[in-house]
Design a protein around this motif. Structure first.
Motif: not given
Length: 675
Positions: A28-31, A52-61
């Protein structure tokens, strides 16, 4: 459309190990520093630690979306939804990514799921409306914008979008009202002023349009086509000189502004001061060698003066500078048409449509090419698309009318002419062309009506009177017809057409000497008028001077090889001289040129009747009736042949039909054969 938010806070991660949490924070900091590749690497590591981390996929998307890698983003949003199907952000952002990939239906479906989860979110209705508008579903889009406006009543952007959809539906009054609201809430939106001006131009409110264009210039003088439309609006007010004066003053104050020279060039072009216009375009290009609009508009002017190679060169330059300039492709297509390259022109029109599906002329030009290739159904479809995009385009109606006439759809053609006249009621030529079509179809009463309407618009146009005289003469209203012919000649003593039409009416009265005098006068006034020689040939045919008629028809064809009436009438004359071989060739050529013209089949029926080819004559007369069920003469002639050949029932039915259509001769035949 892409509004993506990289979430900088973390939801409680009950099941995550510390290192996965750390990678999410680092990503998130890099983004937030726009290091999206670095963020993707960190989010990928977080996923490897916790698949199973939904947020990880969401942030990467989100990071993929910010790199315009929509395919990868969609895949990650999909994975987010699999893990957390109630994630509003995942549905929302996947919809955005699908829109960016032009999968508008997929976007609509995703926005709908997001709305089900959060029905009071105005943005979801807004963006679903945009997706629907991109699909051309503007009515549905407006419904979404209405809902969004109810949730956010003072949102200028929402009202602006709704105005755009109303414009696309040709609801210019509604669009003007919405642009006004958008301007009220955001008076610095130059596009709102610009688009309101365009809508006002479409409703012919040119004074208001000019004021709005000037305001748009004040806010953002770099808007594409802004000065072009300003110059056209002032010209449409009948004030091209005023436009030039305005631009002269502006140039005096700001002598190095390329846009001003381009706009003045357009205004000068509208006054047919072509050399001065070319000079101004040249000045604009000198000031800004990358000015694609200046090259494109100069291309159009060069095409207008038939400098097709020069136009092609300027259009090429336009496209090289700005490959997204759809007008550039239209100009290049027109230049290629001038150079007889219809294949290249069609390809350029296709690119123009792809770049700007709302561009009316590209559909029109494509339709013209298809019509020239005799692909009439494709042509009509393209003209209809042109009309759907811009309902105020008279050329689209006229060109569609011409194709419908060629296909034998006379009533459909009439409807298109009527619509074109509604769009531009001051255009005298429309009344004339429509009346000629009506006269050709034997709809004389309708022709008289439309020409009378034309006279109310412009009582000084001699063609209105002359053609009305033709129609009245055909109806048997000879005295009134001659008054119209005389009025036409008084208004324009040097009109070849006026003398020819009066001559034709004299011929109908069998006043052959007066007819010949008028027709010869018409030829003297314009010896390049093929219709004049046709009229004289017809007069000689009527007087049974068949050889003289044939020579006049030859003169017609020397001037115009596509005059199908000359071939048909020469064929009839040849039947009377016994030259049946030439007759057959001429009728075949006439039908090739105009396969749906009732005139040709009527003349061939006359020839076959003279040659006692009764079955052939009946076939041709039936064809005439199929092309024009209102042709009384065809019923009369078919009925006469039938009764004389022993078919009294069929013959009398035809004669009764002819009488009901106004044939006086039919009444005589009925009394002779059917009482």
């Amino acid at each position: 459309m892409r509004i993506l938010i990289i979430i900088i806070y973390l939801l409680p991660l009950y099941c995550l190990g510390q290192s996965a949490d750390a990678f999410l924070q680092s990503g998130n900091s890099k983004a937030n520093l726009k290091d999206y590749n670095g963020a993707i690497a960190d989010f990928t590591k977080a996923i490897s630690l916790n698949p199973r981390s939904a947020n990880a996929y969401l942030y990467r998307a989100n990071a993929y979306s910010n790199l315009n890698n929509n395919v990868a983003a969609i895949a990650d949003y999909t994975k987010t939804i699999e893990i957390s199907p109630r994630s509003i952000d995942a549905w929302h952002y996947r919809a955005n990514a699908k829109s960016n990939e032009k999968d508008y239906q997929g976007a609509v479906d995703d926005f709908t799921r997001a709305i089900m989860l959060e029905p009071a979110n105005a943005e979801l209705y807004e963006y679903r409306g945009v997706a629907k508008a991109n699909m051309g579903k503007n009515i549905d889009a407006i419904a979404d914008y209405d809902m969004a406006v109810r949730l956010k009543p003072n949102d200028a952007k929402l009202i602006f979008y709704r105005a755009n959809s109303k414009t696309n539906l040709n609801d210019y009054k509604g669009a003007i009202a919405d642009y006004g609201l958008a301007i009220r809430f955001d008076p610095n939106n130059a596009e709102a002023w610009f688009y309101r001006a365009n809508a006002e131009s479409n409703t012919k409110e040119y004074v208001a349009a000019v004021a709005d264009y000037l305001k748009a210039i004040e806010l953002n003088p770099k808007l594409p086509e802004l000065y072009h439309y300003l110059a056209n609006a002032q010209s449409n007010m009948g004030d091209s000189k005023g436009a030039i004066e305005f631009f002269n003053k502006a140039i005096s104050a700001t002598p190095n502004k390329a846009e001003l020279y381009m706009a003045r060039a357009i205004a000068k072009g509208n006054l047919d001061d072509r050399e001065a216009a070319l000079a101004d375009f040249g000045k604009a290009i000198k000031l800004n060698p990358k000015y694609d609009e200046a090259y494109q508009n100069r291309a159009d002017l060069k095409i207008k003066i038939k400098d097709f190679k020069g136009g092609l060169s300027d259009a090429d330059t336009t496209i090289r500078i700005n490959p997204k300039n759809s007008y550039g492709y239209v100009s290049r297509a027109k230049a290629k048409l001038g150079l007889k390259d219809s294949t290249g022109a069609l390809a350029d029109f296709a690119i123009a449509i792809k770049n700007n599906p709302q561009g009316s002329y590209a559909y029109l030009g494509s339709g013209d090419i298809k019509a020239g290739q005799k692909k009439y159904l494709e042509a009509i479809d393209l003209y209809t698309k042109s009309i759907n995009v811009f309902a105020q385009n008279p050329d689209a109606y006229l060109h569609r009318a011409a194709v419908k006439t060629t296909m034998g759809n006379i009533d459909g053609s009439f409807a298109d002419y009527k619509k074109a006249i509604e769009v531009v009621p001051q255009n005298n030529d429309l009344y004339i062309d429509y009346a000629k079509l009506l006269i050709t179809a034997g709809r004389y009463k309708d022709a008289v009506s439309i020409l009378t309407d034309g006279i109310a618009i412009n009582s000084k146009n001699e063609s209105f009177y002359s053609l009305r005289g033709v129609a009245k003469s055909a109806m048997g209203n000879v005295v009134s017809a001659m008054d119209d012919h005389d009025d036409a000649i008084k208004l324009s003593p040097n009109s070849s057409e006026a003398y020819i039409n009066r001559g034709n009416s004299y011929a109908a009265l069998k006043e052959f000497d007066k007819a010949l005098e008028d027709i010869n006068k018409g030829i003297l006034l314009n010896d390049g008028n093929d219709e004049a020689y046709l009229a004289r040939g017809n007069l000689k045919l009527q007087k049974k001077e068949y050889t003289g008629a044939i020579y006049d028809y030859i003169n017609v064809l020397l001037l115009n090889q596509k005059n199908f009436k000359a071939y048909a009438n020469r064929a009839l004359a040849e039947s009377y001289t016994g030259d049946t071989l030439s007759m057959k060739k001429d009728f075949a050529m006439a039908i090739k040129l105009a396969p749906t013209s009732e005139i040709i089949y009527m003349q061939r029926a006359n020839a076959r009747t003279y040659l006692k080819d009764w079955n052939g004559a009946l076939t041709d007369l039936t064809k005439v009736i199929s092309l024009n069920p209102q042709n009384a003469r065809a019923y009369l002639n078919r009925g006469s042949i039938k009764v004389q050949r022993g078919d009294k029932t069929g013959g009398c039915a035809d004669l009764n039909k002819a009488a009901s259509l106004g044939s006086k001769d039919a009444a005589i035949e009925l009394s002779k054969y059917c009482n």
